[in-house]
Design a protein around this motif. Structure first.
Motif, PDB file in Angstrom:
ATOM      1  N   LEU A 289      12.859  -5.907  -1.435  1.00  0.00           N
ATOM      2  CA  LEU A 289      12.612  -5.028  -2.580  1.00  0.00           C
ATOM      3  C   LEU A 289      11.479  -4.043  -2.285  1.00  0.00           C
ATOM      4  CD1 LEU A 289      12.980  -7.505  -5.592  1.00  0.00           C
ATOM      5  CD2 LEU A 289      14.396  -5.496  -5.129  1.00  0.00           C
ATOM      6  N   GLN A 290      10.471  -4.478  -1.537  1.00  0.00           N
ATOM      7  CA  GLN A 290       9.403  -3.561  -1.159  1.00  0.00           C
ATOM      8  C   GLN A 290       9.945  -2.396  -0.343  1.00  0.00           C
ATOM      9  OE1 GLN A 290       6.433  -6.315   0.664  1.00  0.00           O
ATOM     10  NE2 GLN A 290       4.967  -5.289  -0.677  1.00  0.00           N
ATOM     11  N   VAL A 291      10.773  -2.710   0.644  1.00  0.00           N
ATOM     12  CA  VAL A 291      11.362  -1.659   1.490  1.00  0.00           C
ATOM     13  C   VAL A 291      12.260  -0.751   0.658  1.00  0.00           C
ATOM     14  CG1 VAL A 291      12.871  -1.215   3.460  1.00  0.00           C
ATOM     15  CG2 VAL A 291      11.237  -3.100   3.548  1.00  0.00           C
ATOM     16  N   PHE A 292      13.051  -1.348  -0.223  1.00  0.00           N
ATOM     17  CA  PHE A 292      13.960  -0.577  -1.078  1.00  0.00           C
ATOM     18  C   PHE A 292      13.187   0.398  -1.962  1.00  0.00           C
ATOM     19  CE2 PHE A 292      15.806  -0.225  -5.383  1.00  0.00           C
ATOM     20  CZ  PHE A 292      16.971   0.471  -5.084  1.00  0.00           C
ATOM     21  N   TRP A 293      12.155  -0.101  -2.654  1.00  0.00           N
ATOM     22  CA  TRP A 293      11.411   0.757  -3.564  1.00  0.00           C
ATOM     23  C   TRP A 293      10.591   1.805  -2.817  1.00  0.00           C
ATOM     24  CZ3 TRP A 293      12.941   1.602  -8.077  1.00  0.00           C
ATOM     25  CH2 TRP A 293      13.478   0.591  -8.885  1.00  0.00           C
ATOM     26  N   LEU A 294      10.139   1.481  -1.628  1.00  0.00           N
ATOM     27  CA  LEU A 294       9.417   2.471  -0.834  1.00  0.00           C
ATOM     28  C   LEU A 294      10.323   3.652  -0.512  1.00  0.00           C
ATOM     29  CD1 LEU A 294       6.990   3.448   0.789  1.00  0.00           C
ATOM     30  CD2 LEU A 294       7.775   2.030   2.698  1.00  0.00           C
ATOM     31  N   ILE A 295      11.547   3.369  -0.075  1.00  0.00           N
ATOM     32  CA  ILE A 295      12.497   4.431   0.250  1.00  0.00           C
ATOM     33  C   ILE A 295      12.827   5.257  -0.989  1.00  0.00           C
ATOM     34  CG2 ILE A 295      14.855   4.902   1.029  1.00  0.00           C
ATOM     35  CD1 ILE A 295      14.622   2.387   2.793  1.00  0.00           C
ATOM     36  N   VAL A 296      13.091   4.566  -2.107  1.00  0.00           N
ATOM     37  CA  VAL A 296      13.457   5.266  -3.344  1.00  0.00           C
ATOM     38  C   VAL A 296      12.323   6.153  -3.835  1.00  0.00           C
ATOM     39  CG1 VAL A 296      13.990   4.938  -5.798  1.00  0.00           C
ATOM     40  CG2 VAL A 296      15.151   3.556  -4.080  1.00  0.00           C
ATOM     41  N   LEU A 297      11.107   5.620  -3.849  1.00  0.00           N
ATOM     42  CA  LEU A 297       9.965   6.377  -4.361  1.00  0.00           C
ATOM     43  C   LEU A 297       9.617   7.563  -3.478  1.00  0.00           C
ATOM     44  CD1 LEU A 297       7.650   3.431  -5.518  1.00  0.00           C
ATOM     45  CD2 LEU A 297       8.912   5.019  -6.971  1.00  0.00           C
ATOM     46  N   VAL A 298       9.710   7.383  -2.166  1.00  0.00           N
ATOM     47  CA  VAL A 298       9.429   8.497  -1.250  1.00  0.00           C
ATOM     48  C   VAL A 298      10.468   9.609  -1.423  1.00  0.00           C
ATOM     49  CG1 VAL A 298       9.374   9.186   1.176  1.00  0.00           C
ATOM     50  CG2 VAL A 298       8.145   7.152   0.439  1.00  0.00           C
ATOM     51  N   LEU A 299      11.731   9.246  -1.533  1.00  0.00           N
ATOM     52  CA  LEU A 299      12.771  10.250  -1.732  1.00  0.00           C
ATOM     53  C   LEU A 299      12.585  10.986  -3.060  1.00  0.00           C
ATOM     54  CD1 LEU A 299      15.963   8.355  -0.454  1.00  0.00           C
ATOM     55  CD2 LEU A 299      14.775  10.266   0.646  1.00  0.00           C
ATOM     56  N   CYS A 300      12.317  10.231  -4.121  1.00  0.00           N
ATOM     57  CA  CYS A 300      12.115  10.855  -5.433  1.00  0.00           C
ATOM     58  C   CYS A 300      10.873  11.746  -5.431  1.00  0.00           C
ATOM     59  CB  CYS A 300      11.985   9.780  -6.515  1.00  0.00           C
ATOM     60  SG  CYS A 300      13.501   8.877  -6.861  1.00  0.00           S
ATOM     61  N   GLY A 301       9.815  11.283  -4.792  1.00  0.00           N
ATOM     62  CA  GLY A 301       8.589  12.073  -4.723  1.00  0.00           C
ATOM     63  C   GLY A 301       8.790  13.370  -3.959  1.00  0.00           C
ATOM     64  N   ASN A 302       9.527  13.301  -2.854  1.00  0.00           N
ATOM     65  CA  ASN A 302       9.821  14.504  -2.079  1.00  0.00           C
ATOM     66  C   ASN A 302      10.624  15.511  -2.894  1.00  0.00           C
ATOM     67  OD1 ASN A 302       9.121  14.943   0.884  1.00  0.00           O
ATOM     68  ND2 ASN A 302       9.537  12.750   0.863  1.00  0.00           N
TER      69      ASN A 302
ATOM     70  N   LEU B 131       0.833  -1.201   0.000  1.00  0.00           N
ATOM     71  CA  LEU B 131       0.000   0.000   0.000  1.00  0.00           C
ATOM     72  C   LEU B 131       0.870   1.254   0.000  1.00  0.00           C
ATOM     73  CD1 LEU B 131      -2.588   1.674   0.384  1.00  0.00           C
ATOM     74  CD2 LEU B 131      -2.451   1.153   2.837  1.00  0.00           C
ATOM     75  N   PHE B 132       1.889   1.282   0.849  1.00  0.00           N
ATOM     76  CA  PHE B 132       2.770   2.441   0.914  1.00  0.00           C
ATOM     77  C   PHE B 132       3.517   2.648  -0.407  1.00  0.00           C
ATOM     78  CE2 PHE B 132       2.282   2.017   5.545  1.00  0.00           C
ATOM     79  CZ  PHE B 132       2.149   3.352   5.899  1.00  0.00           C
ATOM     80  N   VAL B 133       3.959   1.557  -1.031  1.00  0.00           N
ATOM     81  CA  VAL B 133       4.651   1.668  -2.318  1.00  0.00           C
ATOM     82  C   VAL B 133       3.700   2.216  -3.379  1.00  0.00           C
ATOM     83  CG1 VAL B 133       5.771   0.380  -4.186  1.00  0.00           C
ATOM     84  CG2 VAL B 133       6.313  -0.159  -1.817  1.00  0.00           C
ATOM     85  N   THR B 134       2.458   1.744  -3.383  1.00  0.00           N
ATOM     86  CA  THR B 134       1.469   2.227  -4.351  1.00  0.00           C
ATOM     87  C   THR B 134       1.212   3.717  -4.190  1.00  0.00           C
ATOM     88  OG1 THR B 134       0.384   0.052  -4.378  1.00  0.00           O
ATOM     89  CG2 THR B 134      -0.886   1.914  -5.214  1.00  0.00           C
ATOM     90  N   VAL B 135       1.012   4.149  -2.949  1.00  0.00           N
ATOM     91  CA  VAL B 135       0.767   5.567  -2.687  1.00  0.00           C
ATOM     92  C   VAL B 135       1.998   6.396  -3.069  1.00  0.00           C
ATOM     93  CG1 VAL B 135       0.308   7.293  -0.897  1.00  0.00           C
ATOM     94  CG2 VAL B 135      -0.920   5.116  -0.879  1.00  0.00           C
ATOM     95  N   ALA B 136       3.187   5.888  -2.762  1.00  0.00           N
ATOM     96  CA  ALA B 136       4.412   6.620  -3.089  1.00  0.00           C
ATOM     97  C   ALA B 136       4.572   6.791  -4.592  1.00  0.00           C
ATOM     98  CB  ALA B 136       5.628   5.885  -2.511  1.00  0.00           C
ATOM     99  N   PHE B 137       4.195   5.757  -5.358  1.00  0.00           N
ATOM    100  CA  PHE B 137       4.281   5.872  -6.817  1.00  0.00           C
ATOM    101  C   PHE B 137       3.245   6.873  -7.330  1.00  0.00           C
ATOM    102  CE2 PHE B 137       4.563   5.014 -11.209  1.00  0.00           C
ATOM    103  CZ  PHE B 137       5.729   4.307 -11.437  1.00  0.00           C
ATOM    104  N   CYS B 138       2.048   6.830  -6.776  1.00  0.00           N
ATOM    105  CA  CYS B 138       1.006   7.785  -7.181  1.00  0.00           C
ATOM    106  C   CYS B 138       1.430   9.213  -6.874  1.00  0.00           C
ATOM    107  CB  CYS B 138      -0.306   7.465  -6.476  1.00  0.00           C
ATOM    108  SG  CYS B 138      -1.106   5.944  -7.052  1.00  0.00           S
ATOM    109  N   MET B 139       2.210   9.402  -5.816  1.00  0.00           N
ATOM    110  CA  MET B 139       2.692  10.732  -5.486  1.00  0.00           C
ATOM    111  C   MET B 139       3.602  11.282  -6.590  1.00  0.00           C
ATOM    112  SD  MET B 139       1.272  11.681  -2.706  1.00  0.00           S
ATOM    113  CE  MET B 139       2.247  13.135  -2.486  1.00  0.00           C
ATOM    114  N   LEU B 140       4.353  10.404  -7.242  1.00  0.00           N
ATOM    115  CA  LEU B 140       5.163  10.836  -8.379  1.00  0.00           C
ATOM    116  C   LEU B 140       4.277  11.332  -9.518  1.00  0.00           C
ATOM    117  CD1 LEU B 140       7.923   8.069  -8.597  1.00  0.00           C
ATOM    118  CD2 LEU B 140       8.221  10.438  -7.912  1.00  0.00           C
ATOM    119  N   VAL B 141       3.158  10.629  -9.732  1.00  0.00           N
ATOM    120  CA  VAL B 141       2.223  11.041 -10.782  1.00  0.00           C
ATOM    121  C   VAL B 141       1.623  12.402 -10.458  1.00  0.00           C
ATOM    122  CG1 VAL B 141       0.162  10.397 -12.091  1.00  0.00           C
ATOM    123  CG2 VAL B 141       1.704   8.614 -11.255  1.00  0.00           C
ATOM    124  N   TYR B 142       1.253  12.613  -9.183  1.00  0.00           N
ATOM    125  CA  TYR B 142       0.733  13.924  -8.784  1.00  0.00           C
ATOM    126  C   TYR B 142       1.779  15.008  -9.021  1.00  0.00           C
ATOM    127  CZ  TYR B 142      -2.845  11.244  -6.225  1.00  0.00           C
ATOM    128  OH  TYR B 142      -3.864  10.394  -5.895  1.00  0.00           O
TER     129      TYR B 142
END
Length: 267
Positions: free
Chosen positions: A239-252, A156-167
């Motif tokens: 991989l879930q933890v890795f991508w969550l960190i990467v996506l949150v950092l990129c989104g920020n 769920l967190f990974v999905t939301v983090a990816f959607c944040m990139l779209v926003y």
């Protein structure tokens, strides 16, 4: 932190009010779930040995997918956020002493959780009493169930983090519709929303399993049915933890850059 928890609580409470919409969604998801199961049943009857998952595991995957659709469906992104950027109301958000990334993240998380909470219980209840092989089976073990809950939240967190990139990308477009449609279609397919990832061709599956797409719904739904080995589960959780960190950092970073460059026209 308190202000973001307030945004979460308000959006969560608001989402729980739409019970009629949730009931309509449950009926739709039951119809869609039965249709998918019948389609897969036809293929399994033709050649049961040709598939990487047993039919019962596939059925459990499909019912869980329908039950938690609101958690992972990328086409359920918030239109309100897109409209805020396009119509210029983002100016009001930028005036607040908060970070828009954290505010949107908490709102999106609450919105998905409230929708899923209203829909998941009726679907899981009915699916659990359906006769074999058309009902959902119990988890492979207690350990699998605990890991299922953990990977469900991580997905769920990974999905939301990816959607944040779209926003965030919406700041750099004239219309959000194109960006939204492209990413929603791509995510739905490559995350296992159309067919489970194990059913993909081997070379394509290998690539997808190391991508952020596989870190969404794919992991939790496969862990529940026990269709993954212990080594695969360890790798996918990492991989879930890795991508969550990467996506949150990129989104920020994207949101901070957009905040500095955004231009609001009108008056």
């Amino acid at each position: 932190m308190k202000e973001y928890l307030s945004f979460f609580r308000l959006r969560f409470s608001m989402g729980l009010q739409y019970r009629a919409a949730a009931l309509a969604g449950v009926v739709t998801q039951f119809a869609w779930g039965f249709m998918l199961i019948m389609v897969f049943r036809a293929f399994y009857e033709a050649d049961p040995e040709a598939f990487p998952m047993t039919f019962s595991a596939t059925v459990s995957y499909l019912w869980l997918q329908q039950a938690f659709l609101a958690l992972f469906a990328t086409w359920m992104m918030e239109s309100e956020i897109f409209d805020t950027v396009v119509n210029g109301n983002i100016a009001y958000e930028l005036c607040r002493p908060i970070h828009i990334y954290h505010m949107w993240f908490s709102r999106s998380l609450a919105n998905r959780l409230s929708r899923a909470l209203l829909r998941c219980m009726p679907i899981l209840l009915v699916a659990s009493i359906l006769p074999k092989p058309y009902g959902i089976e119990a988890p492979a073990s207690g350990m699998h169930f605990v890991l299922f809950l953990i990977t469900l939240l991580l997905g769920l967190f990974v999905t939301v983090a990816f959607c944040m990139l779209v926003y965030g990308l919406t700041f750099f477009t004239i219309s959000a519709q194109g960006v939204r449609m492209v990413f929603a279609s791509m995510l739905d397919f490559f995350s296992g929303g159309v067919i489970p990832i194990p059913f993909f061709p081997e070379k394509l599956r290998t690539v997808i399993e190391f991508s952020p797409f596989a870190a969404m719904q794919n992991v939790a739904l496969r862990v529940y049915s026990g269709s993954m080995t212990a080594a695969q589960m360890q790798r996918t959780v990492a991989l879930q933890v890795f991508w969550l960190i990467v996506l949150v950092l990129c989104g920020n970073l994207l949101c901070r850059y957009a905040e500095r460059k955004v231009t609001v026209q009108g008056g």
